[in-house]
Structure formats: C-alpha cells, structure tokens
Design a protein around this motif. Structure first.
Motif, PDB file in Angstrom:
ATOM      1  N   THR A   5       0.810  -1.287  -0.081  1.00 14.73           N
ATOM      2  CA  THR A   5       0.013   0.073  -0.028  1.00 14.73           C
ATOM      3  C   THR A   5       0.718   1.162  -0.174  1.00 14.73           C
ATOM      4  OG1 THR A   5      -0.232  -0.123   2.534  1.00 14.73           O
ATOM      5  CG2 THR A   5      -1.915  -1.157   0.831  1.00 14.73           C
ATOM      6  N   LEU A   6       2.184   1.106   0.114  1.00 12.13           N
ATOM      7  CA  LEU A   6       3.103   2.231   0.206  1.00 12.13           C
ATOM      8  C   LEU A   6       3.034   3.023  -1.370  1.00 12.13           C
ATOM      9  CD1 LEU A   6       6.185   0.881   1.903  1.00 12.13           C
ATOM     10  CD2 LEU A   6       4.394   2.552   2.724  1.00 12.13           C
ATOM     11  N   ILE A   7       2.387   1.976  -2.388  1.00  7.31           N
ATOM     12  CA  ILE A   7       2.482   2.456  -3.582  1.00  7.31           C
ATOM     13  C   ILE A   7       0.910   2.565  -4.010  1.00  7.31           C
ATOM     14  CG2 ILE A   7       3.115   2.625  -6.155  1.00  7.31           C
ATOM     15  CD1 ILE A   7       5.794   1.598  -5.039  1.00  7.31           C
ATOM     16  N   ASP A   8       0.351   3.674  -4.362  1.00  8.03           N
ATOM     17  CA  ASP A   8      -1.007   3.625  -4.750  1.00  8.03           C
ATOM     18  C   ASP A   8      -1.292   2.688  -6.018  1.00  8.03           C
ATOM     19  OD1 ASP A   8      -1.586   5.495  -2.736  1.00  8.03           O
ATOM     20  OD2 ASP A   8      -1.515   7.219  -4.001  1.00  8.03           O
ATOM     21  N   TYR A   9      -2.398   2.245  -5.995  1.00  5.90           N
ATOM     22  CA  TYR A   9      -2.761   1.204  -7.195  1.00  5.90           C
ATOM     23  C   TYR A   9      -2.530   2.010  -8.512  1.00  5.90           C
ATOM     24  CZ  TYR A   9      -5.506  -3.008  -9.073  1.00  5.90           C
ATOM     25  OH  TYR A   9      -5.758  -3.907  -9.673  1.00  5.90           O
ATOM     26  N   ASP A  10      -2.983   3.112  -8.811  1.00  4.77           N
ATOM     27  CA  ASP A  10      -3.213   3.751 -10.055  1.00  4.77           C
ATOM     28  C   ASP A  10      -1.748   4.103 -10.557  1.00  4.77           C
ATOM     29  OD1 ASP A  10      -2.793   5.852  -7.708  1.00  4.77           O
ATOM     30  OD2 ASP A  10      -3.842   7.316  -8.921  1.00  4.77           O
ATOM     31  N   VAL A  11      -0.820   4.460  -9.443  1.00  9.36           N
ATOM     32  CA  VAL A  11       0.447   4.626  -9.685  1.00  9.36           C
ATOM     33  C   VAL A  11       1.177   3.214 -10.135  1.00  9.36           C
ATOM     34  CG1 VAL A  11       2.781   5.341  -8.667  1.00  9.36           C
ATOM     35  CG2 VAL A  11       0.771   6.447  -8.194  1.00  9.36           C
ATOM     36  N   LEU A  12       1.055   2.239  -9.576  1.00  9.13           N
ATOM     37  CA  LEU A  12       1.371   0.948  -9.964  1.00  9.13           C
ATOM     38  C   LEU A  12       0.740   0.716 -11.456  1.00  9.13           C
ATOM     39  CD1 LEU A  12       1.210  -1.303  -6.815  1.00  9.13           C
ATOM     40  CD2 LEU A  12       3.246  -0.600  -8.195  1.00  9.13           C
ATOM     41  N   ARG A  13      -0.299   0.794 -11.693  1.00 10.89           N
ATOM     42  CA  ARG A  13      -0.594   0.514 -13.050  1.00 10.89           C
ATOM     43  C   ARG A  13      -0.184   1.322 -14.292  1.00 10.89           C
ATOM     44  NH1 ARG A  13      -7.228   0.505 -11.592  1.00 10.89           N
ATOM     45  NH2 ARG A  13      -7.591  -1.690 -11.617  1.00 10.89           N
ATOM     46  N   LEU A  14      -0.052   2.809 -13.855  1.00  7.96           N
ATOM     47  CA  LEU A  14       0.844   3.569 -14.811  1.00  7.96           C
ATOM     48  C   LEU A  14       2.218   3.142 -14.824  1.00  7.96           C
ATOM     49  CD1 LEU A  14       0.704   6.107 -16.394  1.00  7.96           C
ATOM     50  CD2 LEU A  14       1.325   7.458 -14.462  1.00  7.96           C
ATOM     51  N   ILE A  15       2.914   2.811 -13.878  1.00  9.05           N
ATOM     52  CA  ILE A  15       4.345   2.178 -13.868  1.00  9.05           C
ATOM     53  C   ILE A  15       4.305   0.864 -14.750  1.00  9.05           C
ATOM     54  CG2 ILE A  15       6.235   1.038 -12.430  1.00  9.05           C
ATOM     55  CD1 ILE A  15       5.443   2.974 -10.212  1.00  9.05           C
ATOM     56  N   TRP A  16       3.556   0.002 -14.596  1.00 13.99           N
ATOM     57  CA  TRP A  16       3.535  -1.067 -15.435  1.00 13.99           C
ATOM     58  C   TRP A  16       3.253  -1.008 -16.812  1.00 13.99           C
ATOM     59  CZ3 TRP A  16       6.055  -5.256 -15.444  1.00 13.99           C
ATOM     60  CH2 TRP A  16       6.671  -5.780 -14.127  1.00 13.99           C
ATOM     61  N   TRP A  17       2.321   0.022 -17.105  1.00 15.46           N
ATOM     62  CA  TRP A  17       2.131   0.460 -18.545  1.00 15.46           C
ATOM     63  C   TRP A  17       3.420   1.074 -19.273  1.00 15.46           C
ATOM     64  CZ3 TRP A  17       2.118   5.569 -20.690  1.00 15.46           C
ATOM     65  CH2 TRP A  17       1.615   5.709 -22.091  1.00 15.46           C
ATOM     66  N   GLY A 244     -10.148   1.870  -9.560  1.00 10.69           N
ATOM     67  CA  GLY A 244     -11.219   0.842  -9.450  1.00 10.69           C
ATOM     68  C   GLY A 244     -10.833  -0.554  -9.850  1.00 10.69           C
ATOM     69  N   PRO A 245     -11.861  -1.520  -9.726  1.00  7.41           N
ATOM     70  CA  PRO A 245     -11.793  -2.756 -10.008  1.00  7.41           C
ATOM     71  C   PRO A 245     -11.434  -2.975 -11.575  1.00  7.41           C
ATOM     72  CG  PRO A 245     -14.078  -2.392  -9.854  1.00  7.41           C
ATOM     73  CD  PRO A 245     -13.352  -0.979  -9.537  1.00  7.41           C
ATOM     74  N   SER A 246     -10.668  -4.173 -11.845  1.00  6.40           N
ATOM     75  CA  SER A 246     -10.459  -4.604 -13.133  1.00  6.40           C
ATOM     76  C   SER A 246     -11.710  -5.015 -13.990  1.00  6.40           C
ATOM     77  CB  SER A 246      -9.112  -5.405 -13.120  1.00  6.40           C
ATOM     78  OG  SER A 246      -7.908  -5.022 -12.709  1.00  6.40           O
ATOM     79  N   ASN A 247     -12.535  -4.334 -14.178  1.00 11.22           N
ATOM     80  CA  ASN A 247     -13.575  -4.705 -14.952  1.00 11.22           C
ATOM     81  C   ASN A 247     -14.022  -3.415 -16.100  1.00 11.22           C
ATOM     82  OD1 ASN A 247     -16.342  -5.405 -15.908  1.00 11.22           O
ATOM     83  ND2 ASN A 247     -17.098  -5.577 -13.953  1.00 11.22           N
ATOM     84  N   PRO A 248     -13.579  -3.878 -17.373  1.00 11.23           N
ATOM     85  CA  PRO A 248     -13.527  -2.824 -18.268  1.00 11.23           C
ATOM     86  C   PRO A 248     -15.164  -2.378 -18.699  1.00 11.23           C
ATOM     87  CG  PRO A 248     -12.189  -4.566 -18.894  1.00 11.23           C
ATOM     88  CD  PRO A 248     -12.779  -5.123 -17.777  1.00 11.23           C
ATOM     89  N   LEU A 249     -16.086  -3.375 -18.182  1.00 12.02           N
ATOM     90  CA  LEU A 249     -17.516  -3.057 -18.607  1.00 12.02           C
ATOM     91  C   LEU A 249     -18.033  -1.825 -17.770  1.00 12.02           C
ATOM     92  CD1 LEU A 249     -18.745  -6.536 -19.302  1.00 12.02           C
ATOM     93  CD2 LEU A 249     -18.131  -5.053 -20.882  1.00 12.02           C
ATOM     94  N   LEU A 250     -17.412  -1.530 -16.556  1.00 16.48           N
ATOM     95  CA  LEU A 250     -18.049  -0.433 -15.797  1.00 16.48           C
ATOM     96  C   LEU A 250     -17.805   1.070 -16.434  1.00 16.48           C
ATOM     97  CD1 LEU A 250     -16.439  -1.527 -12.226  1.00 16.48           C
ATOM     98  CD2 LEU A 250     -18.638  -1.907 -13.253  1.00 16.48           C
ATOM     99  N   LYS A 251     -17.309   1.499 -17.456  1.00 12.75           N
ATOM    100  CA  LYS A 251     -17.038   2.301 -18.246  1.00 12.75           C
ATOM    101  C   LYS A 251     -17.955   2.622 -19.382  1.00 12.75           C
ATOM    102  CE  LYS A 251     -13.065   1.088 -21.188  1.00 12.75           C
ATOM    103  NZ  LYS A 251     -13.040  -0.329 -20.852  1.00 12.75           N
ATOM    104  N   VAL A 252     -17.874   3.752 -19.975  1.00 18.58           N
ATOM    105  CA  VAL A 252     -18.588   4.206 -21.360  1.00 18.58           C
ATOM    106  C   VAL A 252     -17.436   4.342 -22.107  1.00 18.58           C
ATOM    107  CG1 VAL A 252     -20.315   5.500 -22.543  1.00 18.58           C
ATOM    108  CG2 VAL A 252     -20.591   4.649 -20.151  1.00 18.58           C
ATOM    109  N   ALA A 253     -17.329   3.850 -23.315  1.00 18.34           N
ATOM    110  CA  ALA A 253     -16.254   4.334 -24.217  1.00 18.34           C
ATOM    111  C   ALA A 253     -16.882   4.467 -25.547  1.00 18.34           C
ATOM    112  CB  ALA A 253     -15.079   3.320 -24.489  1.00 18.34           C
TER     113      ALA A 253
END
Length: 384
Positions: A5-17, A244-253
């Motif tokens: 939890t020292l690194i926020d989830y959104d930061v980790l996602r961006l780092i891995w991208w 948020g959770p890893s569920n692509p269907l929660l957004k509108v694109a």
C-alpha cells in the motif's frame, strides 16, 4: 501497514504500462537488428563466405536478445491478464506464425554450415530470410489492428469472445503498418551490419539500409496521416476510476475520428515520440550514407523507440480497444492484475532488470568488434 500500500494502485498501473513500453522497445531494438539482418542476408551476402559473415555478425548475441521477448510475454501475462487472454487467443494463428519463424531461426543458424552442399545452405539462408521477414511483418500488422480496434467482446462474467479471423487482420492499414515495421527493422539491421562487417558486405548494407531508412520515414508519415484522417480512435466518455476494479465493462467508451491525436494536443511533450521516430530514421540514413557507424546505429535505435512509443502515447489509456463493443476495450485503469501482484512484480523487476542489463552490456562489450572475413574462411573459432 501492508507494504504494497506504500505505492498507490493507480501509480502501479501507470508504472507497469510504462514498463510494458520499455520491454516492447527493448525487444524491438535488440531482436530487431537480428530480424533485419536475416531479411538482408540474401541481398548483402553474394558468396557463401559473405553470408557466413552476416550470420556471424548476429550469431553470438541473438539468443540473449530473445530475453526481451520472454520478459514482454511474461509481463503481459502477469500484469495485464485480460490483454494476454484476448491477444493470444484472437491473434492465435498470427502468433503461431511468429513462433514458427522464431523456432526455425535457431535451427537454421545451427544447421546451415553442417554440410558443404550449396543447395542445403541456400535453403537455410531462405529460412533465415523468412524467419526475419515474417515476425517483422506480423508485429507491425498486429499494431495496425490494435490501433483500429480488435473484434472482441466480454460478457457479464468477463468471458472473452473473439469474432475476427486471421485474414481479417490483413487489412490495408494493418499491412501498411507491417511495411513500416519491416522497413524499420531492415534499417536497424543494416546499421548493425555496417558496425560489425567490412568491405562489400558493409557497402551493400549501407545501400539497402539507406533505402529502408527513407522508406521508414515515408511509410510512417503516411500511416500517421491515414490514422488521423480515416481511422476512428477511442475515448472514455464516462468518469474514470483509476483505482477501481479490473472490470472494463464499468466504463463508457466511444469511437471518434482523429481522437488518437488528442493526447498530443493535451500533452504536447508526447509529440517527442513520433518526432524521434522520424528524425531517428533520417539520422540513420545520414549515418549510413556518411559511414558513421555508431551514429547510424544510435539513430536507428532512437527511431524504433520513437515509433513504438508513439503508439502508446496515441492510445493512452487504452491498451486494446474493442471494435465490437468499445465499452469492453481494455485500458490501463481497468484490465490490470491486483494491487499486490503489481507490487510484487515491481520488486522482482527492480532486482532482476539491472542484472539483465549489466549482463547484456558485458556480453556486447566482450563481443565488440568486426567479424573478420579471413577468420571465417579459416573457420577459426566461429560456430556458424
């Protein structure tokens, strides 16, 4: 406090991208000159000795360069499981063709010089050519299809349904992107051969590499114009939950013409990626024409990095858009592994990536220098 939890989830996602981009660039740069050299083999080597020179220019390092492909595949599997599932199932036949070519290549390296028969050696030379050309083309075709959107959808249980076909991937824009990839890697292979070979082989490499560098500039520019004018991009029209959770269907694109260039307007510094792609190719052309070996190789490396990164810069935050259901498109924020998984992977990467880089640098340092044609004739210490 739990350590991850020292690194926020959104930061980790961006780092891995970002790390995914680094791994793709690493593979394209290192294994790219192997593939480009294979494509050039029938054209720059006119005699058996000259072709052995070309093969020995990459023979000692090609296996190590495959590490980046393994790392990239492993990273996609662990960090972006939905991306792995869609791409490796939807592009199954394309992946099979690539893997077949990559399997044939080491066999060709090892078997080519086992017999003195000219027909035997010509057959393996053509195998090396196709094992370079096929992956180079298909990787580009894959990128072209990703930019257009891939025909898949998700149901409410996250089950994936791919409704495309192999030949559907071979559309005009995707084939254009494939030609960009082939020209780019031929340019890079020629820059490598200029550095590692001498005399007639190096001269022919310069000539073909110069043509490939100019073709890279023209084809990449044409692909960019077509992408802007005729290819619909994707954008998220709903609120974005980066943690948020890893569920692509929660957004509108939705799709929108020219939207792939919106990031360049919103963040002008991202223009550096396509600019480096174009200027690097021009620099490689100058370096090849002027016999500036390191300059040409560095320029072609920068060109590859710029071209690959420009795809990510254009599409962010999308990773794999869906042409059937834009809502199912995979993005950085809704298709990653868990917070803990990304953190553990980041720790492992921080430990092992420097070791891989140090070892690779040491190998290239030890093997530095030109392949000597006379040594090939004498067969003194050369395996190929």
């Amino acid at each position: 406090m739990i350590l991850h939890t020292l690194i926020d989830y959104d930061v980790l996602r961006l780092i891995w991208w970002l790390l995914l981009g680094v791994l793709l660039v690493g593979f394209a740069v290192t294994d790219g000159f192997d593939l480009g050299t294979g494509i050039l083999l029938p054209f720059v080597g006119k005699t058996d000795v000259e072709r052995r020179v070309v093969i020995n220019a990459v023979g000692p390092v090609w296996e190590g360069n495959q590490v980046w492909l393994i790392l990239g595949g492993g990273a996609i599997f662990a960090a972006w499981p939905q991306l792995y599932a869609v791409s490796f199932s939807g592009f199954y036949l394309a992946m099979f063709a690539i893997l077949t070519a990559l399997i044939v290549r080491p066999v060709a390296f090892k078997f080519r010089s086992k017999r003195e028969d000219a027909g035997w050696r010509r057959a393996w030379d053509m195998a090396l050519f196709f094992s370079g050309f096929v992956p180079a083309l298909i990787f580009g075709v894959a990128m072209g299809n990703v930019l257009q959107g891939v025909p898949f959808r998700l149901d409410d249980s996250m089950q994936i349904f791919y409704e495309g076909s192999f030949f559907g991937l071979l559309n005009p824009f995707a084939l254009l992107c494939g030609l960009v990839s082939v020209a780019m890697l031929v340019m890079h292979g020629a820059a490598w051969l200029q550095l590692k070979t001498q005399d007639a082989v190096a001269d022919r490499a310069r000539r073909f590499g110069g043509i490939a560098a100019l073709a890279t500039v023209v084809l990449y520019a044409v692909a960019g114009v077509l992408l802007w004018l005729y290819i619909d991009g994707y954008h998220i029209s709903s609120a974005i939950d980066t943690t948020g959770p890893s569920n692509p269907l929660l957004k509108v694109a939705e799709t929108q013409p020219g939207i792939w260039f919106a990031n360049y307007q919103a963040h002008p510094w991202t223009i550096a990626a396509p600019a480096i792609g174009l200027l690097g190719a021009l620099g490689a052309w100058i370096g090849l024409c002027k016999r500036r070996e390191l300059f040409a190789l560095l320029s072609s490396t920068l060109s590859i990095a710029g071209i690959v990164l420009s795809v990510g810069a254009s599409m962010f935050p999308f990773i794999l858009p869906s042409s059937l259901d834009p809502r199912a498109s995979l993005t950085v924020w809704d298709s990653s592994s868990s917070h803990l998984t990304l953190f553990i992977m980041l720790v492992c990467t921080a430990i092992f990536m420097p070791l891989i880089l140090m070892y690779t640098s040491w190998v290239y340092h030890v093997l530095w220098g030109k392949v000597d044609e006379q040594a090939i004739r004498d067969d003194s210490g050369h395996a190929y």
